[in-house]
Motif scaffolding. Structure first.
Motif, PDB file in Angstrom:
ATOM      1  N   ARG A 188      -5.785   4.758  18.032  1.00 21.55           N
ATOM      2  CA  ARG A 188      -5.564   6.283  17.999  1.00 21.55           C
ATOM      3  C   ARG A 188      -4.644   7.020  16.861  1.00 21.55           C
ATOM      4  NH1 ARG A 188      -5.231   7.606  24.541  1.00 21.55           N
ATOM      5  NH2 ARG A 188      -7.291   7.106  24.854  1.00 21.55           N
ATOM      6  N   LEU A 189      -4.164   5.786  16.152  1.00 18.79           N
ATOM      7  CA  LEU A 189      -3.126   6.361  15.013  1.00 18.79           C
ATOM      8  C   LEU A 189      -3.906   6.496  13.829  1.00 18.79           C
ATOM      9  CD1 LEU A 189      -0.558   3.665  15.952  1.00 18.79           C
ATOM     10  CD2 LEU A 189      -0.529   6.097  16.611  1.00 18.79           C
ATOM     11  N   GLU A 190      -3.334   7.377  12.953  1.00 16.93           N
ATOM     12  CA  GLU A 190      -3.885   7.831  11.459  1.00 16.93           C
ATOM     13  C   GLU A 190      -2.847   7.894  10.715  1.00 16.93           C
ATOM     14  OE1 GLU A 190      -6.274  11.467  11.684  1.00 16.93           O
ATOM     15  OE2 GLU A 190      -7.993  10.325  12.847  1.00 16.93           O
ATOM     16  N   VAL A 191      -3.123   7.331   9.454  1.00 15.98           N
ATOM     17  CA  VAL A 191      -1.953   7.381   8.192  1.00 15.98           C
ATOM     18  C   VAL A 191      -3.002   7.901   7.106  1.00 15.98           C
ATOM     19  CG1 VAL A 191      -0.508   6.120   6.808  1.00 15.98           C
ATOM     20  CG2 VAL A 191      -0.576   5.743   9.303  1.00 15.98           C
ATOM     21  N   ASP A 192      -2.501   8.748   6.312  1.00 16.52           N
ATOM     22  CA  ASP A 192      -3.070   9.087   4.999  1.00 16.52           C
ATOM     23  C   ASP A 192      -2.386   8.675   4.020  1.00 16.52           C
ATOM     24  OD1 ASP A 192      -5.051  10.562   6.789  1.00 16.52           O
ATOM     25  OD2 ASP A 192      -4.213  12.473   6.150  1.00 16.52           O
ATOM     26  N   ILE A 193      -3.096   8.051   2.932  1.00 16.92           N
ATOM     27  CA  ILE A 193      -2.592   7.425   1.823  1.00 16.92           C
ATOM     28  C   ILE A 193      -3.138   8.388   0.577  1.00 16.92           C
ATOM     29  CG2 ILE A 193      -2.218   5.481   0.377  1.00 16.92           C
ATOM     30  CD1 ILE A 193      -2.921   3.956   2.993  1.00 16.92           C
ATOM     31  N   LYS A 194      -1.984   8.988  -0.171  1.00 19.54           N
ATOM     32  CA  LYS A 194      -2.493   9.691  -1.098  1.00 19.54           C
ATOM     33  C   LYS A 194      -2.662   9.002  -2.514  1.00 19.54           C
ATOM     34  CE  LYS A 194      -1.231  13.865   1.111  1.00 19.54           C
ATOM     35  NZ  LYS A 194      -0.441  13.977   2.122  1.00 19.54           N
ATOM     36  N   VAL A 195      -3.800   8.908  -3.117  1.00 21.33           N
ATOM     37  CA  VAL A 195      -3.742   8.155  -4.338  1.00 21.33           C
ATOM     38  C   VAL A 195      -4.581   8.808  -5.398  1.00 21.33           C
ATOM     39  CG1 VAL A 195      -3.957   5.928  -3.064  1.00 21.33           C
ATOM     40  CG2 VAL A 195      -6.096   7.199  -3.709  1.00 21.33           C
ATOM     41  N   SER A 196      -4.161   8.237  -6.701  1.00 21.80           N
ATOM     42  CA  SER A 196      -5.025   9.001  -8.118  1.00 21.80           C
ATOM     43  C   SER A 196      -6.219   8.081  -7.971  1.00 21.80           C
ATOM     44  CB  SER A 196      -3.862   8.741  -9.124  1.00 21.80           C
ATOM     45  OG  SER A 196      -3.614   7.462  -9.332  1.00 21.80           O
ATOM     46  N   TYR A 197      -7.056   9.107  -8.915  1.00 19.82           N
ATOM     47  CA  TYR A 197      -8.452   8.213  -8.994  1.00 19.82           C
ATOM     48  C   TYR A 197      -8.091   6.809  -9.842  1.00 19.82           C
ATOM     49  CZ  TYR A 197     -10.696  12.409  -7.849  1.00 19.82           C
ATOM     50  OH  TYR A 197     -11.097  13.672  -7.105  1.00 19.82           O
ATOM     51  N   LYS A 198      -7.236   6.821 -10.666  1.00 23.71           N
ATOM     52  CA  LYS A 198      -6.718   5.570 -11.549  1.00 23.71           C
ATOM     53  C   LYS A 198      -6.484   4.374 -10.528  1.00 23.71           C
ATOM     54  CE  LYS A 198      -3.666   3.783 -15.065  1.00 23.71           C
ATOM     55  NZ  LYS A 198      -2.411   3.932 -15.644  1.00 23.71           N
ATOM     56  N   VAL A 238       1.060  -1.203  -0.133  1.00 21.56           N
ATOM     57  CA  VAL A 238       0.001   0.037   0.053  1.00 21.56           C
ATOM     58  C   VAL A 238       0.881   1.212  -0.146  1.00 21.56           C
ATOM     59  CG1 VAL A 238      -1.816   1.153   1.305  1.00 21.56           C
ATOM     60  CG2 VAL A 238      -1.773  -1.122   1.349  1.00 21.56           C
ATOM     61  N   GLU A 239       0.712   1.943  -1.022  1.00 21.77           N
ATOM     62  CA  GLU A 239       1.803   3.278  -1.072  1.00 21.77           C
ATOM     63  C   GLU A 239       1.006   4.453  -1.797  1.00 21.77           C
ATOM     64  OE1 GLU A 239       4.955   1.737  -4.040  1.00 21.77           O
ATOM     65  OE2 GLU A 239       5.511   0.488  -2.483  1.00 21.77           O
ATOM     66  N   SER A 240       1.401   5.241  -1.294  1.00 20.89           N
ATOM     67  CA  SER A 240       0.849   6.766  -1.782  1.00 20.89           C
ATOM     68  C   SER A 240       1.457   7.006  -3.217  1.00 20.89           C
ATOM     69  CB  SER A 240       1.552   8.140  -0.823  1.00 20.89           C
ATOM     70  OG  SER A 240       0.831   7.733   0.421  1.00 20.89           O
ATOM     71  N   SER A 241       0.843   7.686  -3.992  1.00 18.67           N
ATOM     72  CA  SER A 241       1.303   8.050  -5.301  1.00 18.67           C
ATOM     73  C   SER A 241       1.556   9.459  -5.344  1.00 18.67           C
ATOM     74  CB  SER A 241       0.098   7.715  -6.535  1.00 18.67           C
ATOM     75  OG  SER A 241      -0.992   8.542  -6.325  1.00 18.67           O
ATOM     76  N   GLU A 242       2.614   9.721  -6.227  1.00 19.85           N
ATOM     77  CA  GLU A 242       2.886  11.228  -6.504  1.00 19.85           C
ATOM     78  C   GLU A 242       1.860  12.055  -6.866  1.00 19.85           C
ATOM     79  OE1 GLU A 242       6.866  11.632  -8.099  1.00 19.85           O
ATOM     80  OE2 GLU A 242       7.564   9.934  -7.169  1.00 19.85           O
ATOM     81  N   LYS A 243       1.051  11.715  -7.790  1.00 17.13           N
ATOM     82  CA  LYS A 243      -0.010  12.190  -8.367  1.00 17.13           C
ATOM     83  C   LYS A 243      -1.432  12.062  -7.665  1.00 17.13           C
ATOM     84  CE  LYS A 243       1.735  12.609 -13.005  1.00 17.13           C
ATOM     85  NZ  LYS A 243       1.627  12.318 -14.557  1.00 17.13           N
ATOM     86  N   HIS A 244      -1.372  12.526  -6.471  1.00 21.87           N
ATOM     87  CA  HIS A 244      -2.506  12.061  -5.579  1.00 21.87           C
ATOM     88  C   HIS A 244      -3.783  13.009  -5.973  1.00 21.87           C
ATOM     89  CE1 HIS A 244      -1.172  15.383  -2.894  1.00 21.87           C
ATOM     90  NE2 HIS A 244      -2.440  15.279  -2.586  1.00 21.87           N
ATOM     91  N   GLN A 245      -5.102  12.480  -6.030  1.00 23.50           N
ATOM     92  CA  GLN A 245      -6.187  13.373  -6.176  1.00 23.50           C
ATOM     93  C   GLN A 245      -7.165  13.189  -5.021  1.00 23.50           C
ATOM     94  OE1 GLN A 245      -6.591  11.362  -9.959  1.00 23.50           O
ATOM     95  NE2 GLN A 245      -6.118  13.128 -10.955  1.00 23.50           N
ATOM     96  N   THR A 246      -7.037  11.932  -4.203  1.00 17.97           N
ATOM     97  CA  THR A 246      -7.906  11.723  -3.100  1.00 17.97           C
ATOM     98  C   THR A 246      -7.063  11.050  -2.007  1.00 17.97           C
ATOM     99  OG1 THR A 246     -10.126  10.926  -2.299  1.00 17.97           O
ATOM    100  CG2 THR A 246      -8.723   9.557  -4.086  1.00 17.97           C
ATOM    101  N   THR A 247      -7.613  10.956  -0.873  1.00 19.89           N
ATOM    102  CA  THR A 247      -6.582  10.400   0.322  1.00 19.89           C
ATOM    103  C   THR A 247      -7.471   9.353   1.033  1.00 19.89           C
ATOM    104  OG1 THR A 247      -5.694  12.772   0.592  1.00 19.89           O
ATOM    105  CG2 THR A 247      -5.560  10.957   2.377  1.00 19.89           C
ATOM    106  N   ILE A 248      -6.888   8.330   1.277  1.00 24.68           N
ATOM    107  CA  ILE A 248      -7.398   7.265   2.041  1.00 24.68           C
ATOM    108  C   ILE A 248      -6.782   7.178   3.477  1.00 24.68           C
ATOM    109  CG2 ILE A 248      -7.872   4.938   2.484  1.00 24.68           C
ATOM    110  CD1 ILE A 248      -7.556   4.475  -0.661  1.00 24.68           C
ATOM    111  N   ARG A 249      -7.727   7.616   4.574  1.00 27.26           N
ATOM    112  CA  ARG A 249      -7.313   7.491   6.064  1.00 27.26           C
ATOM    113  C   ARG A 249      -7.414   6.437   6.619  1.00 27.26           C
ATOM    114  NH1 ARG A 249      -8.928  12.803   8.813  1.00 27.26           N
ATOM    115  NH2 ARG A 249      -6.833  13.329   7.773  1.00 27.26           N
ATOM    116  N   VAL A 250      -6.220   5.934   7.000  1.00 29.99           N
ATOM    117  CA  VAL A 250      -6.331   4.473   7.842  1.00 29.99           C
ATOM    118  C   VAL A 250      -6.237   4.738   9.105  1.00 29.99           C
ATOM    119  CG1 VAL A 250      -5.276   2.106   8.020  1.00 29.99           C
ATOM    120  CG2 VAL A 250      -5.383   3.133   5.934  1.00 29.99           C
ATOM    121  N   THR A 251      -7.247   4.468   9.885  1.00 27.95           N
ATOM    122  CA  THR A 251      -7.121   4.567  11.491  1.00 27.95           C
ATOM    123  C   THR A 251      -7.080   3.304  12.155  1.00 27.95           C
ATOM    124  OG1 THR A 251      -8.500   6.654  10.953  1.00 27.95           O
ATOM    125  CG2 THR A 251      -8.220   5.825  13.299  1.00 27.95           C
ATOM    126  N   SER A 252      -6.241   3.191  12.987  1.00 27.71           N
ATOM    127  CA  SER A 252      -5.965   2.197  13.935  1.00 27.71           C
ATOM    128  C   SER A 252      -5.905   2.679  15.264  1.00 27.71           C
ATOM    129  CB  SER A 252      -4.844   1.128  13.462  1.00 27.71           C
ATOM    130  OG  SER A 252      -4.687   0.172  14.109  1.00 27.71           O
TER     131      SER A 252
END
Length: 169
Positions: A136-146, A120-134
């Motif tokens: 109290r911890l949160e990590v944002d993964i920036k992804v493209s629509y594609k 699971v990796e972030s993309s350089e051309k991000h258009q939306t974000t998936i926030r994973v919460t576990s």
């Protein structure tokens, strides 16, 4: 989304412990052998996962107001109805153990590296974000629509043995 999955797992666990067929909690029958486990699964989902009443009602193919009724009657049922109390204790303990056995993370770096190590990796051309919460911890993964759907499915698969929630931002 995750609440519905967790509630389905809870319903399967409940039917398994009580000895009913998988999916039988959604039957329209008002027989006690279905009614008591249905009420117990609803209460356990509200107590442990804080699952929304609408999600529970949708999975049970019932009206949301029934969940309010289950919550209102829980204390008196637990106090005066031995069968309800027995099934509730059995399901509550089993589901608590199941939830407690899930993986937890110490810090955001550990969660981030766990996701990255599993593809699971972030993309350089991000258009939306998936926030994973576990927890109290949160990590944002920036992804493209594609790549959005693939990354979302990877997140779900990778985090199945963890306590987590996904949010699309």
């Amino acid at each position: 989304m995750i609440d519905a999955i967790n509630f389905k797992i809870l319903c399967d666990l409940t039917t398994n412990l009580v000895g009913l067929r998988k999916g039988s909690l959604a039957y329209k029958s008002r027989e006690q052998k279905y009614q008591v486990p249905r009420a117990v699964a609803s209460i356990v989902a509200r107590m442990i996962d804080e699952t929304h009443r609408t999600t529970i009602a949708k999975e049970l193919k019932r009206d949301r107001s029934l969940i309010y009724h289950y919550e209102k009657m829980h204390e008196s049922n637990y106090r005066s109805f031995p069968k309800y109390r027995e099934i509730f204790n059995q399901v509550y303990n089993a589901y608590s153990n199941l939830q407690g056995a899930k993986r937890t993370f110490v810090d955001e770096g550990q969660l981030e590296s766990y996701l990255r190590d599993n593809g699971v990796e972030s993309s350089e051309k991000h258009q939306t974000t998936i926030r994973v919460t576990s927890g109290r911890l949160e990590v944002d993964i920036k992804v493209s629509y594609k790549d959005f759907y693939n990354q979302l499915e990877k997140c779900k698969f990778v985090m199945t043995d963890c306590n987590y929630n996904l949010e699309i931002i």
